[in-house]
Design a protein around this motif. Structure first.
Motif, PDB file in Angstrom:
ATOM      1  N   THR A 186      -3.913  -9.876  -0.193  1.00 60.28           N
ATOM      2  CA  THR A 186      -5.175  -9.813   0.556  1.00 60.28           C
ATOM      3  C   THR A 186      -5.869 -11.167   0.559  1.00 60.28           C
ATOM      4  O   THR A 186      -6.377 -11.620   1.595  1.00 60.28           O
ATOM      5  CB  THR A 186      -6.097  -8.731  -0.026  1.00 60.28           C
ATOM      6  OG1 THR A 186      -5.425  -7.466   0.060  1.00 60.28           O
ATOM      7  CG2 THR A 186      -7.416  -8.662   0.724  1.00 60.28           C
ATOM      8  N   GLU A 220       2.117   1.704  -3.452  1.00 59.76           N
ATOM      9  CA  GLU A 220       1.040   2.249  -4.284  1.00 59.76           C
ATOM     10  C   GLU A 220       0.904   3.756  -4.066  1.00 59.76           C
ATOM     11  O   GLU A 220       0.732   4.523  -5.014  1.00 59.76           O
ATOM     12  CB  GLU A 220      -0.273   1.545  -3.958  1.00 59.76           C
ATOM     13  CG  GLU A 220      -1.431   2.007  -4.815  1.00 59.76           C
ATOM     14  CD  GLU A 220      -2.717   1.300  -4.464  1.00 59.76           C
ATOM     15  OE1 GLU A 220      -3.476   1.006  -5.387  1.00 59.76           O
ATOM     16  OE2 GLU A 220      -2.966   1.047  -3.259  1.00 59.76           O
ATOM     17  N   GLU A 258      -1.542  -3.189  -7.754  1.00 59.49           N
ATOM     18  CA  GLU A 258      -2.919  -3.550  -7.421  1.00 59.49           C
ATOM     19  C   GLU A 258      -3.098  -5.070  -7.458  1.00 59.49           C
ATOM     20  O   GLU A 258      -3.733  -5.655  -6.578  1.00 59.49           O
ATOM     21  CB  GLU A 258      -3.896  -2.884  -8.391  1.00 59.49           C
ATOM     22  CG  GLU A 258      -5.346  -3.107  -8.029  1.00 59.49           C
ATOM     23  CD  GLU A 258      -6.285  -2.372  -8.963  1.00 59.49           C
ATOM     24  OE1 GLU A 258      -7.408  -2.877  -9.147  1.00 59.49           O
ATOM     25  OE2 GLU A 258      -5.921  -1.312  -9.497  1.00 59.49           O
ATOM     26  N   HIS A 259      -2.505  -5.708  -8.462  1.00 60.19           N
ATOM     27  CA  HIS A 259      -2.555  -7.176  -8.537  1.00 60.19           C
ATOM     28  C   HIS A 259      -1.856  -7.802  -7.333  1.00 60.19           C
ATOM     29  O   HIS A 259      -2.360  -8.771  -6.746  1.00 60.19           O
ATOM     30  CB  HIS A 259      -1.920  -7.691  -9.829  1.00 60.19           C
ATOM     31  CG  HIS A 259      -2.683  -7.392 -11.065  1.00 60.19           C
ATOM     32  ND1 HIS A 259      -4.016  -7.684 -11.227  1.00 60.19           N
ATOM     33  CD2 HIS A 259      -2.296  -6.811 -12.230  1.00 60.19           C
ATOM     34  CE1 HIS A 259      -4.423  -7.302 -12.424  1.00 60.19           C
ATOM     35  NE2 HIS A 259      -3.397  -6.759 -13.047  1.00 60.19           N
ATOM     36  N   LEU A 295       1.249   0.800 -11.360  1.00 53.82           N
ATOM     37  CA  LEU A 295       0.057   0.901 -10.515  1.00 53.82           C
ATOM     38  C   LEU A 295      -0.844  -0.309 -10.704  1.00 53.82           C
ATOM     39  O   LEU A 295      -1.409  -0.830  -9.739  1.00 53.82           O
ATOM     40  CB  LEU A 295      -0.706   2.196 -10.814  1.00 53.82           C
ATOM     41  CG  LEU A 295      -0.092   3.461 -10.222  1.00 53.82           C
ATOM     42  CD1 LEU A 295      -0.701   4.703 -10.845  1.00 53.82           C
ATOM     43  CD2 LEU A 295      -0.274   3.471  -8.710  1.00 53.82           C
ATOM     44  N   ILE A 296      -0.969  -0.771 -11.915  1.00 48.49           N
ATOM     45  CA  ILE A 296      -1.761  -1.973 -12.191  1.00 48.49           C
ATOM     46  C   ILE A 296      -1.121  -3.185 -11.518  1.00 48.49           C
ATOM     47  O   ILE A 296      -1.795  -3.990 -10.883  1.00 48.49           O
ATOM     48  CB  ILE A 296      -1.916  -2.202 -13.708  1.00 48.49           C
ATOM     49  CG1 ILE A 296      -2.777  -1.095 -14.313  1.00 48.49           C
ATOM     50  CG2 ILE A 296      -2.497  -3.574 -14.015  1.00 48.49           C
ATOM     51  CD1 ILE A 296      -2.749  -1.032 -15.839  1.00 48.49           C
ATOM     52  N   ARG A 327       0.835  -1.211   0.000  1.00 46.55           N
ATOM     53  CA  ARG A 327       0.000   0.000   0.000  1.00 46.55           C
ATOM     54  C   ARG A 327       0.867   1.258   0.000  1.00 46.55           C
ATOM     55  O   ARG A 327       0.538   2.249  -0.651  1.00 46.55           O
ATOM     56  CB  ARG A 327      -0.943  -0.006   1.201  1.00 46.55           C
ATOM     57  CG  ARG A 327      -2.092  -0.957   1.027  1.00 46.55           C
ATOM     58  CD  ARG A 327      -3.105  -0.852   2.173  1.00 46.55           C
ATOM     59  NE  ARG A 327      -3.971  -2.007   2.123  1.00 46.55           N
ATOM     60  CZ  ARG A 327      -3.771  -3.136   2.778  1.00 46.55           C
ATOM     61  NH1 ARG A 327      -2.729  -3.274   3.564  1.00 46.55           N
ATOM     62  NH2 ARG A 327      -4.607  -4.138   2.660  1.00 46.55           N
ATOM     63  N   LEU A 363      -1.434  -6.477  -4.382  1.00 44.39           N
ATOM     64  CA  LEU A 363      -2.286  -6.264  -3.216  1.00 44.39           C
ATOM     65  C   LEU A 363      -3.452  -7.242  -3.179  1.00 44.39           C
ATOM     66  O   LEU A 363      -3.797  -7.771  -2.115  1.00 44.39           O
ATOM     67  CB  LEU A 363      -2.814  -4.832  -3.195  1.00 44.39           C
ATOM     68  CG  LEU A 363      -1.932  -3.823  -2.491  1.00 44.39           C
ATOM     69  CD1 LEU A 363      -2.365  -2.398  -2.809  1.00 44.39           C
ATOM     70  CD2 LEU A 363      -1.935  -4.071  -0.999  1.00 44.39           C
ATOM     71  N   ASN A 364      -4.053  -7.491  -4.329  1.00 46.72           N
ATOM     72  CA  ASN A 364      -5.163  -8.447  -4.390  1.00 46.72           C
ATOM     73  C   ASN A 364      -4.712  -9.849  -3.992  1.00 46.72           C
ATOM     74  O   ASN A 364      -5.411 -10.552  -3.259  1.00 46.72           O
ATOM     75  CB  ASN A 364      -5.788  -8.474  -5.783  1.00 46.72           C
ATOM     76  CG  ASN A 364      -6.567  -7.215  -6.089  1.00 46.72           C
ATOM     77  OD1 ASN A 364      -6.990  -6.498  -5.192  1.00 46.72           O
ATOM     78  ND2 ASN A 364      -6.747  -6.933  -7.370  1.00 46.72           N
ATOM     79  N   ARG A 388       1.343   6.584  -6.983  1.00 44.50           N
ATOM     80  CA  ARG A 388       0.309   7.599  -7.273  1.00 44.50           C
ATOM     81  C   ARG A 388       0.893   8.998  -7.135  1.00 44.50           C
ATOM     82  O   ARG A 388       0.588   9.892  -7.928  1.00 44.50           O
ATOM     83  CB  ARG A 388      -0.893   7.425  -6.337  1.00 44.50           C
ATOM     84  CG  ARG A 388      -1.778   6.256  -6.668  1.00 44.50           C
ATOM     85  CD  ARG A 388      -3.110   6.307  -5.917  1.00 44.50           C
ATOM     86  NE  ARG A 388      -3.010   6.802  -4.565  1.00 44.50           N
ATOM     87  CZ  ARG A 388      -2.980   6.047  -3.464  1.00 44.50           C
ATOM     88  NH1 ARG A 388      -3.050   4.742  -3.572  1.00 44.50           N
ATOM     89  NH2 ARG A 388      -2.898   6.597  -2.271  1.00 44.50           N
TER      90      ARG A 388
END
Length: 82
Positions: free
Chosen positions: A70, A39, A63-64, A59-60, A36, A66-67, A43
């Motif tokens: 998680t 990220e 996000e992957h 950024l993409i 995070r 992080l997914n 940004r």
């Protein structure tokens, strides 16, 4: 940013040697926090045009990441409850 991005992998690696499931979840959660933070920095770089390279692909990717992290946390927590 270099510190946070490299810390993701370092904490994920540490999690593989966890002493318990609780320890694993804790260490992998730290990796999520570092993702995070990464990220955030991406940004920031994108918003204030602080680099000549495009950070949109990064950024993409974060996000992957992080997914995935998680999902690992949620699955590990569910396994603990069962």
């Amino acid at each position: 940013m270099l510190r946070s991005v490299t810390s993701i992998g370092a904490n994920a690696e540490e999690a593989t040697a966890a002493q318990s499931r609780k320890d694993f979840i804790h260490k992998i959660a730290i990796a999520a926090k570092e993702a995070r933070e990464t990220e955030y920095w991406l940004r920031y770089l994108d918003r204030f045009t602080m680099t000549t390279i495009s950070v949109s692909n990064y950024l993409i990717e974060i996000e992957h990441i992080l997914n995935i992290i998680t999902k690992i946390i949620k699955t590990s927590q569910e396994d603990t409850i069962k």
